[in-house]
Write an enzyme that holds these catalytic residues in place. Structure first.
Site, PDB file in Angstrom:
ATOM      1  N   VAL A  95       0.701  -0.880   0.046  1.00  0.00           N
ATOM      2  CA  VAL A  95       0.213   0.233  -0.469  1.00  0.00           C
ATOM      3  C   VAL A  95       0.855   1.539   0.011  1.00  0.00           C
ATOM      4  O   VAL A  95       0.638   2.124  -0.381  1.00  0.00           O
ATOM      5  CB  VAL A  95      -0.837  -0.108   1.553  1.00  0.00           C
ATOM      6  CG1 VAL A  95      -1.830   1.284   1.522  1.00  0.00           C
ATOM      7  CG2 VAL A  95      -1.446  -1.230   1.030  1.00  0.00           C
ATOM      8  N   CYS A  96       1.904   0.997   0.420  1.00  0.00           N
ATOM      9  CA  CYS A  96       3.149   2.393   1.113  1.00  0.00           C
ATOM     10  C   CYS A  96       3.635   2.571  -0.570  1.00  0.00           C
ATOM     11  O   CYS A  96       2.974   4.454  -1.054  1.00  0.00           O
ATOM     12  CB  CYS A  96       4.113   1.534   1.731  1.00  0.00           C
ATOM     13  SG  CYS A  96       3.501   1.594   3.478  1.00  0.00           S
ATOM     14  N   PRO A  97       3.521   2.046  -1.099  1.00  0.00           N
ATOM     15  CA  PRO A  97       4.299   3.351  -2.434  1.00  0.00           C
ATOM     16  C   PRO A  97       3.174   3.882  -3.083  1.00  0.00           C
ATOM     17  O   PRO A  97       3.285   4.731  -3.685  1.00  0.00           O
ATOM     18  CB  PRO A  97       4.615   1.857  -3.823  1.00  0.00           C
ATOM     19  CG  PRO A  97       4.198   0.424  -3.161  1.00  0.00           C
ATOM     20  CD  PRO A  97       4.247   0.974  -1.465  1.00  0.00           C
TER      21      PRO A  97
END
Length: 187
Positions: A46-48
């Protein structure tokens, strides 16, 4: 938690920004609006998507006088490796702070006990170092940078227009409210 209205605590760390390692501290934040954008870890899922979404809004934020500091408990070396190997992360021109000693994550109260990872959390800090907006989501729920920009515009407006507040879904140029006893129960 009581974090809204509190002042950020001292920190010093290394950042990866624009191909360089740069020291960043709480004093660098003073005098301007800032976003601290915590995420659990580099090289994840999810972070990118969130960091790329924020990178797409960075020019608008800069035009508003807002600096962005992405923070994870990874090192600045890890941030560089991720930046160099991922097309999404390669778009980032804002600071990527290393917080391997957990000072910043602890200062903002988002370090996951026993895990060494930061929660998915956003803090908007005003030029006096006071936290004006916060958002914390669970691991699997990504944030929306367009909505973050809207909230920052509202926070800036309220700071620049004492006695005015921004209602739900307020957009720049929209109507605001002047709280008074006359409005109680009429909205």
């Amino acid at each position: 938690m009581g974090i809204i209205g509190s002042t950020i605590k001292p920190f010093t760390t290394q950042s990866y920004k624009a191909g360089k390692f740069v020291e960043v501290s709480d004093t660098d934040v003073t005098g301007k609006w800032a976003v601290f954008f915590f995420y659990p870890a580099d090289f994840t899922f999810v972070c990118p998507t969130e960091l790329e979404d924020l990178a797409d809004q960075y020019a608008d934020l800069q035009a508003m006088g807002v600096e962005v500091y992405a923070v994870s408990t990874d090192t600045h070396f890890s941030h560089k490796a991720w930046h160099d190997s991922s097309p999404a992360i390669g778009k980032i021109n804002y600071h990527m702070l290393g917080d391997q000693n957990h000072v910043i994550s602890n200062n903002f109260g988002v370090l996951r006990e026993g895990q060494g990872l930061a929660d998915r959390a956003t803090f908007v800090v005003d030029p006096d170092g006071v936290i004006q907006v916060t958002e914390i989501t669970c691991e699997g729920v990504g944030r929306n940078a367009v909505e973050l920009v809207r909230k920052i515009k509202a926070a800036i407006y309220v700071r620049e227009h004492p006695g005015q507040v921004c209602p739900a879904k307020w957009e720049e140029g929209g109507e605001t409210l002047a709280p008074s006893i006359d409005l109680v129960g009429k909205i």
